[in-house]
Motif scaffolding. Structure first.
Motif, PDB file in Angstrom:
ATOM      1  N   UNK A 176       0.875  -1.182   0.000  1.00  0.00           N
ATOM      2  CA  UNK A 176       0.000   0.000   0.000  1.00  0.00           C
ATOM      3  C   UNK A 176       0.905   1.223   0.000  1.00  0.00           C
ATOM      4  N   UNK A 177       1.606   1.408  -1.103  1.00  0.00           N
ATOM      5  CA  UNK A 177       2.697   2.381  -1.180  1.00  0.00           C
ATOM      6  C   UNK A 177       2.253   3.787  -0.817  1.00  0.00           C
ATOM      7  N   UNK A 178       1.069   4.185  -1.259  1.00  0.00           N
ATOM      8  CA  UNK A 178       0.615   5.564  -1.042  1.00  0.00           C
ATOM      9  C   UNK A 178      -0.457   5.669   0.039  1.00  0.00           C
ATOM     10  N   UNK A 179      -0.707   4.583   0.756  1.00  0.00           N
ATOM     11  CA  UNK A 179      -1.657   4.575   1.863  1.00  0.00           C
ATOM     12  C   UNK A 179      -3.014   5.142   1.448  1.00  0.00           C
ATOM     13  N   UNK A 180      -3.473   4.716   0.285  1.00  0.00           N
ATOM     14  CA  UNK A 180      -4.715   5.269  -0.254  1.00  0.00           C
ATOM     15  C   UNK A 180      -5.949   4.841   0.529  1.00  0.00           C
ATOM     16  N   UNK A 181      -5.860   3.689   1.210  1.00  0.00           N
ATOM     17  CA  UNK A 181      -7.040   3.228   1.936  1.00  0.00           C
ATOM     18  C   UNK A 181      -6.995   3.570   3.413  1.00  0.00           C
ATOM     19  N   UNK A 244       9.252  -0.393   6.978  1.00  0.00           N
ATOM     20  CA  UNK A 244       8.045  -0.623   6.169  1.00  0.00           C
ATOM     21  C   UNK A 244       8.100  -1.947   5.421  1.00  0.00           C
ATOM     22  N   UNK A 245       9.284  -2.537   5.313  1.00  0.00           N
ATOM     23  CA  UNK A 245       9.399  -3.831   4.658  1.00  0.00           C
ATOM     24  C   UNK A 245       9.260  -5.001   5.610  1.00  0.00           C
ATOM     25  N   UNK A 246       9.064  -4.697   6.908  1.00  0.00           N
ATOM     26  CA  UNK A 246       8.890  -5.749   7.918  1.00  0.00           C
ATOM     27  C   UNK A 246       7.446  -5.806   8.392  1.00  0.00           C
ATOM     28  N   UNK A 247       6.850  -4.657   8.663  1.00  0.00           N
ATOM     29  CA  UNK A 247       5.470  -4.564   9.125  1.00  0.00           C
ATOM     30  C   UNK A 247       4.704  -3.585   8.247  1.00  0.00           C
ATOM     31  N   UNK A 248       3.389  -3.710   8.212  1.00  0.00           N
ATOM     32  CA  UNK A 248       2.566  -2.763   7.462  1.00  0.00           C
ATOM     33  C   UNK A 248       2.505  -1.437   8.199  1.00  0.00           C
ATOM     34  N   UNK A 249       1.999  -0.413   7.508  1.00  0.00           N
ATOM     35  CA  UNK A 249       1.888   0.907   8.125  1.00  0.00           C
ATOM     36  C   UNK A 249       1.033   0.850   9.388  1.00  0.00           C
ATOM     37  N   UNK A 250      -0.093   0.133   9.336  1.00  0.00           N
ATOM     38  CA  UNK A 250      -0.987   0.054  10.494  1.00  0.00           C
ATOM     39  C   UNK A 250      -0.295  -0.632  11.668  1.00  0.00           C
ATOM     40  N   UNK A 251       0.472  -1.672  11.385  1.00  0.00           N
ATOM     41  CA  UNK A 251       1.185  -2.385  12.452  1.00  0.00           C
ATOM     42  C   UNK A 251       2.282  -1.518  13.052  1.00  0.00           C
ATOM     43  N   UNK A 252       2.993  -0.780  12.224  1.00  0.00           N
ATOM     44  CA  UNK A 252       4.042   0.117  12.724  1.00  0.00           C
ATOM     45  C   UNK A 252       3.437   1.228  13.589  1.00  0.00           C
TER      46      UNK A 252
END
Length: 480
Positions: A176-181, A244-252
């Motif tokens: 989800x490179x641009x965090x559109x959702x 960002x390559x280990x966890x998703x944005x929401x998890x981070x």
């Protein structure tokens, strides 16, 4: 020069890099994060070059950030910059120590979040212990800073290597490179949201300039600033990108303050978290020493120049500005009490401290623009003795390059004020306002003019912003 480089890295790589994965992910996706780093890299490089250029063009100004602003824009603007830098350092000290003991609290429950009094007592004890070390002189403190700088770079380097080879997933990074959702808004909103976080982790890049009076060579100040900046930039971008390559944005975004430890724990297990926690403790300890050194310097220099009572500039037999260090330690102690009583969050301390640091950054960039465009700053009673209209000869080509550097740094600093939360701008003005009392008192005692025209405009703006903060506090609409 390498002691100056160690001072920059030691004061810049503090607590921010260890909380960076969570801080950045709370506001932006991977794509916006990369754009933010490009903007911050260019902007902070320009600011680093501002101090490098001023160190060469104004070699007689040996009090760093504060002296440049004072020479170019007037006594009060210099004072406000030094005062803001000092208060930002004080607040940063409390933030560093809070994160330090919160990390220890994960292993020693007495310092956990359920025991704020124990943490406050421990922060106070650390403050006065560092004061005792600093009172023995700059060389001893610089040696301690160099040791802790080397020690903390080891776990950070281990994080980068281990995550890069064992945990990084390109598919996860680009999922989800641009965090559109997400709920972080447009790409522009995301970039704006991470601006103060990226500045916070760069704070301290001017450390060599602050200590320029104690440098062997003025050119060492410029070299150390650039070497320190490039080293810090490489570390910061690596840590935030790899996460960002280990966890998703929401998890981070859901991780605790010491988020780097949590990321490495996912990759290699609990020992990875313990390694990073040790690194954080060493890092914060080193940064604590660096910043308690740095925050005393503007106070001592302003006292020496007659903008504060001269007693604050007293130096002991070891060459340490003990009076300024004592005053700083007392204010740190008071801030500890206030913040812990109000249960102020670490992230709020970060935002407020960053806004206060932006004041000297903004005015230093403005001075370089004036210097390159018209050869001097604004006039004030001490322009002659501050060498405002003299200095090394500069070629036209170099002067044009200096103007470009100054303009880029000035635009970046203005953008940061625009991107900042209005709450922290108002509280920053309220924090700077009390400095008017000792400043006006010392000016009246010396029968000096209070403000020039530009300074009157700044004072009016400061009073309006501080009034807004007081009104917000009284109405309950503002709080830290």
């Amino acid at each position: 020069m390498w002691s100056l480089v160690a001072l920059i890295i030691g004061s810049t790589i503090g607590s921010g890099i260890f909380s960076l994965p969570q801080n950045v992910a709370s506001a932006a996706g991977p794509g916006a994060m990369l754009i933010g780093w490009v903007l911050s890299g260019v902007g902070m490089l320009a600011i680093a070059f501002v101090f490098q250029v001023l160190a060469v063009r104004r070699p007689h100004l040996d009090a760093g950030v504060y002296s440049y602003v004072r020479a170019g824009l007037g006594d009060y603007i210099g004072f406000a910059s030094g005062w803001g830098y000092w208060l930002g350092s004080v607040i940063a000290q409390v933030g560093y120590a809070t994160l330090f003991f919160n990390t220890i609290g994960h292993y020693v429950p007495v310092f956990g979040p359920d025991h704020p009094v124990a943490t406050a007592v421990a922060v106070s004890a650390l403050t006065w212990t560092i004061f005792a070390v600093l009172s023995r002189g700059v060389k001893q403190a610089a040696f301690m800073n160099a040791v802790t700088t080397v020690a903390k770079l080891v776990p950070i380097g281990a994080f980068i290597v281990l995550v890069a080879f064992l945990g990084f997933s390109w598919e996860r990074f680009t999922l989800d490179l641009w965090s559109t959702g997400g709920s972080t808004g447009s790409v522009f909103d995301q970039v704006q949201g991470i601006m103060l976080f990226t500045v916070w982790v760069f704070i301290g890049i001017e450390g060599a300039s602050v200590y320029s009076k104690q440098a062997r060579s003025r050119r060492d100040v410029g070299r150390a600033t650039i070497i320190g900046f490039l080293t810090v930039l490489a570390l910061l971008v690596s840590v935030s990108t790899l996460s960002y390559g280990v966890l998703t944005q929401e998890e981070l975004a859901a991780l605790p303050d010491n988020s780097m430890a949590s990321v490495l724990e996912v990759v290699v297990g609990p020992w990875g978290a313990a390694l990073i926690s040790l690194g954080l403790c060493l890092s914060v300890l080193g940064a604590y020493v660096s910043w308690q050194m740095l925050c005393a310097e503007p106070v001592a220099m302003m006292a020496f120049d007659g903008l504060l009572p001269r007693r604050l500039g007293a130096v002991n037999i070891a060459g340490a500005p003990w009076a300024a260090q004592l005053a700083s330690s007392v204010v740190i102690q008071i801030t500890v009490v206030i913040f812990f009583l109000n249960e102020t969050a670490y992230i709020s301390m970060v935002q407020l401290a960053t806004v206060l640091y932006l004041v000297p950054y903004l005015f230093s960039a403005l001075y370089l623009v004036l210097l390159a465009a018209r050869g001097r700053g604004f006039s004030h009673p001490h322009a002659g003795e501050l060498f405002d209209d003299s200095g090394p000869t500069v070629s036209r080509g170099d002067n044009r390059r200096h103007l470009v550097v100054g303009v880029v740094a000035l635009l970046y600093a203005c953008w940061l004020f625009y991107a900042a939360d209005l709450t922290y701008l108002l509280f920053g003005a309220l924090a700077v306002l009390p400095g008017l009392v000792p400043y006006v008192w010392t000016r009246l005692q010396a029968s000096e003019r209070l403000f020039n025209t530009f300074e009157w405009a700044v004072v009016a703006l400061l009073l309006a912003a501080a009034g807004g903060a007081v009104w917000g506090l009284s109405q309950g609409t503002l709080s830290l």
